[in-house]
Design an enzyme around this catalytic site. Structure first.
Site, PDB file in Angstrom:
ATOM      1  CD  GLU A  74      -2.938  -1.225   0.158  1.00 31.19           C
ATOM      2  OE1 GLU A  74      -2.896  -0.382  -0.753  1.00 31.19           O
ATOM      3  OE2 GLU A  74      -3.761  -2.145   0.182  1.00 31.19           O
ATOM      4  CG  HIS A  92      -4.255  -0.330   5.820  1.00 28.52           C
ATOM      5  ND1 HIS A  92      -5.620  -0.427   5.935  1.00 28.52           N
ATOM      6  CD2 HIS A  92      -3.875  -1.393   5.066  1.00 28.52           C
ATOM      7  CE1 HIS A  92      -6.040  -1.497   5.268  1.00 28.52           C
ATOM      8  NE2 HIS A  92      -4.997  -2.105   4.754  1.00 28.52           N
ATOM      9  CG  HIS A  94      -6.919  -5.722   7.314  1.00 28.24           C
ATOM     10  ND1 HIS A  94      -6.774  -6.793   6.462  1.00 28.24           N
ATOM     11  CD2 HIS A  94      -6.477  -4.648   6.613  1.00 28.24           C
ATOM     12  CE1 HIS A  94      -6.240  -6.383   5.306  1.00 28.24           C
ATOM     13  NE2 HIS A  94      -6.051  -5.087   5.377  1.00 28.24           N
ATOM     14  CE1 TYR A 113     -17.705  12.026  23.833  1.00 27.43           C
ATOM     15  CE2 TYR A 113     -19.633  10.789  24.554  1.00 27.43           C
ATOM     16  CZ  TYR A 113     -18.335  11.229  24.772  1.00 27.43           C
ATOM     17  OH  TYR A 113     -17.676  10.884  25.918  1.00 27.43           O
ATOM     18  CG  HIS A 154      -8.864  -3.256   2.257  1.00 34.54           C
ATOM     19  ND1 HIS A 154      -8.098  -2.962   1.147  1.00 34.54           N
ATOM     20  CD2 HIS A 154      -7.976  -3.596   3.224  1.00 34.54           C
ATOM     21  CE1 HIS A 154      -6.815  -3.153   1.427  1.00 34.54           C
ATOM     22  NE2 HIS A 154      -6.713  -3.540   2.680  1.00 34.54           N
ATOM     23  CE1 TYR A 208     -12.624  13.498  29.011  1.00 34.80           C
ATOM     24  CE2 TYR A 208     -10.756  12.499  27.872  1.00 34.80           C
ATOM     25  CZ  TYR A 208     -11.782  12.427  28.794  1.00 34.80           C
ATOM     26  OH  TYR A 208     -11.971  11.269  29.493  1.00 34.80           O
TER      27      TYR A 208
HETATM   28  P1  13P Z   1       1.449  -5.281   3.165  1.00 40.39           P
HETATM   29  O1  13P Z   1       1.925  -6.434   4.047  1.00 40.39           O
HETATM   30  O2  13P Z   1       2.037  -5.357   1.774  1.00 40.39           O
HETATM   31  O3  13P Z   1       1.651  -3.966   3.849  1.00 40.39           O
HETATM   32  O4  13P Z   1      -0.105  -5.464   2.884  1.00 40.39           O
HETATM   33  C1  13P Z   1      -1.035  -5.650   3.896  1.00 40.39           C
HETATM   34  C2  13P Z   1      -2.373  -5.060   3.562  1.00 40.39           C
HETATM   35  O5  13P Z   1      -3.146  -4.902   4.470  1.00 40.39           O
HETATM   36  C3  13P Z   1      -2.711  -4.667   2.191  1.00 40.39           C
HETATM   37  O6  13P Z   1      -3.844  -3.866   2.160  1.00 40.39           O
END
Ligand code: 13P
Length: 216
Positions: A74, A92, A94, A113, A154, A208
């Site tokens: 990514e 990023h 998951h 909120y 994703h 806060y």
């Molecule tokens: P990478 O291990 O290449 O960073 O990919 C993981 C991923 O979540 C791709 O969206």
């Protein structure tokens, strides 16, 4: 170019995400921008085995400056966020509730909120294949005026000025998505807070907790 501290921060962040169940396996990726380079996690490396040396440095065109391994798939997404915003850290994930909600809504309504933590209702970037420029474009557009977006079918992406702050926000986004999923699961209409209330909460949250007194 060394940037050892940032490389270790990226490793620690990846381990935190993994140990907290916010990514599965080697999913997810982390980067920090430092001036005109970014420090980014390598692709597909076990987080417990990853070392600071595995974390590469790339310029803002994606060229390797100092990298022993292939960068995250990514890389284009991270570059697109840095090119289109002032953010200097990108995470990023998951995370399960964030990912589940990304499959059923186009925007996370302000049912809690804490939406104010992200600048308002979090948008869901339309699905595109992982690692593509299309996904990078969709995500950077969804992040406009926000510091978080879901990635359709994703996961999630969060961005900000410093990696520790961005990491702190990850469980809050997961919580907001979990609350919304549970509320939707009741089948009852979900009450949503209006823009004025989210703006007011945003103002309150910026002061806060224990604020530095300024006297020391
Ligand atoms: P990478 O291990 O290449 O960073 O990919 C993981 C991923 O979540 C791709 O969206």
């Amino acid at each position: 170019m060394k940037l050892e501290e940032q490389r270790q921060q990226v490793v620690d962040a990846c381990r935190y995400l993994s140990r907290s169940g916010l990514v599965v396996g080697t999913a997810g990726n982390v980067s920090i921008r430092v001036d005109d380079v970014l420090v980014i996690s390598p692709s597909g490396v076990d987080y417990e085995a990853m070392s600071a040396r595995d974390v590469g440095i790339h310029d803002l065109d994606g060229n390797a400056v100092d990298a022993v391994l292939a960068p995250s798939s990514e890389l284009a997404l991270h570059l697109a966020v840095y090119r289109s915003s002032e953010h200097t850290a990108v995470v990023h994930t998951h995370a399960p509730a964030s990912t589940a909600l990304s499959t059923v809504v186009d925007e996370v309504p302000a049912s809690h909120y804490y939406s104010a933590l992200f600048g308002g209702p979090v948008r869901v970037a339309p699905y595109a294949t992982f690692g593509t420029q299309q996904l990078a474009d969709n995500v950077s557009a969804a992040l406009r005026g926000r510091n978080a977006a879901l990635m359709g079918n994703h996961g999630a992406v969060l961005a900000g000025a410093a990696l520790p702050k961005v990491l702190n926000l990850v469980p809050y986004l997961e919580y907001v998505c979990d609350v919304q999923l549970r509320a939707m699961a009741t089948g009852a209409p979900v009450r949503v807070l209006d823009d004025a209330e989210i703006a007011e909460v945003g103002r309150l949250l910026s002061g806060y907790g224990q604020q530095a007194s300024g006297k020391d």
